[in-house]
Design an enzyme around this catalytic site. Structure first.
Site, mmCIF file in Angstrom:
data_model
loop_
_atom_site.group_PDB
_atom_site.id
_atom_site.type_symbol
_atom_site.label_atom_id
_atom_site.label_comp_id
_atom_site.label_asym_id
_atom_site.label_seq_id
_atom_site.Cartn_x
_atom_site.Cartn_y
_atom_site.Cartn_z
ATOM 1 C CB CYS A 1 -0.894 0.032 1.246
ATOM 2 S SG CYS A 1 -2.318 -1.019 1.123
ATOM 3 C CG HIS A 2 1.051 3.874 -3.228
ATOM 4 N ND1 HIS A 2 0.351 2.899 -3.896
ATOM 5 C CD2 HIS A 2 2.107 4.189 -4.004
ATOM 6 C CE1 HIS A 2 0.962 2.636 -5.039
ATOM 7 N NE2 HIS A 2 2.031 3.404 -5.132
ATOM 8 C CG ASP B 1 -8.756 -6.511 23.161
ATOM 9 O OD1 ASP B 1 -8.313 -7.552 23.685
ATOM 10 O OD2 ASP B 1 -8.417 -5.365 23.527
ATOM 11 C CG MET C 1 -6.000 -1.697 0.247
ATOM 12 S SD MET C 1 -7.094 -3.139 0.280
ATOM 13 C CE MET C 1 -6.476 -4.015 1.690
ATOM 14 C CD GLU C 2 -5.216 3.611 2.628
ATOM 15 O OE1 GLU C 2 -3.992 3.661 2.404
ATOM 16 O OE2 GLU C 2 -6.039 3.239 1.765
#
Length: 161
Positions: free
Chosen positions: A83-84, A133, A118-119
């Protein structure tokens, strides 16, 4: 179905080796991506829900997950190798309880040469993991059911689910 060649994959060079996509020739455009994750919350967890959040000894679950999602979106290139690195113009994480699920929507915006899918996916995923969690002290029966891209604009083609 035929096997795709290495030229069909943007992250492989002509010899089939991993490579970051060269975006130097692309124009700068405004880009937005929206991703969603869903977390099944058993009744034992949902019973803790008060005032739009779940309070635990670790803190407010949804508030913490929102912060984790934003932080993750900013760190995506540290987690996904090709990824950039992008300057994000904005990142918004919203979490709603819908029936038996926490529904997480992560919207990421940038002005750049490559998209922010992707972010957005990373932000939604890490927010879902944070909910798991923080609530696992109640039960391990939670299930992260789905993470997917809802929409993206800017770049070569827009997408909407």
């Amino acid at each position: 179905m035929s096997n795709p060649s290495s030229s069909d994959f943007t992250h492989l060079d002509s010899s089939g080796q991993p490579a970051m996509v060269d975006v130097s020739g692309k124009g700068v455009t405004y880009r937005v991506a929206v991703a969603e994750s869903r977390v099944f919350l058993p009744a034992l967890v949902r019973e803790q829900f008060k005032d739009h959040d779940i309070q635990t000894r670790k803190g407010a679950v949804f508030q913490t997950a929102i912060i984790a999602g934003i932080m993750a979106a900013k760190k995506t290139p540290d987690l996904i190798p090709l990824c950039h690195t992008l300057l994000l113009d904005g990142c918004d994480v919203q979490i709603q309880l819908e029936d038996e699920e926490a529904v997480i929507r992560c919207t990421v915006k940038t002005t750049g040469k490559t998209g922010v899918e992707m972010e957005a996916l990373t932000g939604a995923s890490v927010a879902a993991l944070t909910i798991y969690d923080m609530c696992k002290a109640f039960t391990h029966d939670m299930v992260i059911r789905q993470t997917h891209l809802i929409s993206k604009t800017g770049g070569k083609q827009d997408f909407e689910r």
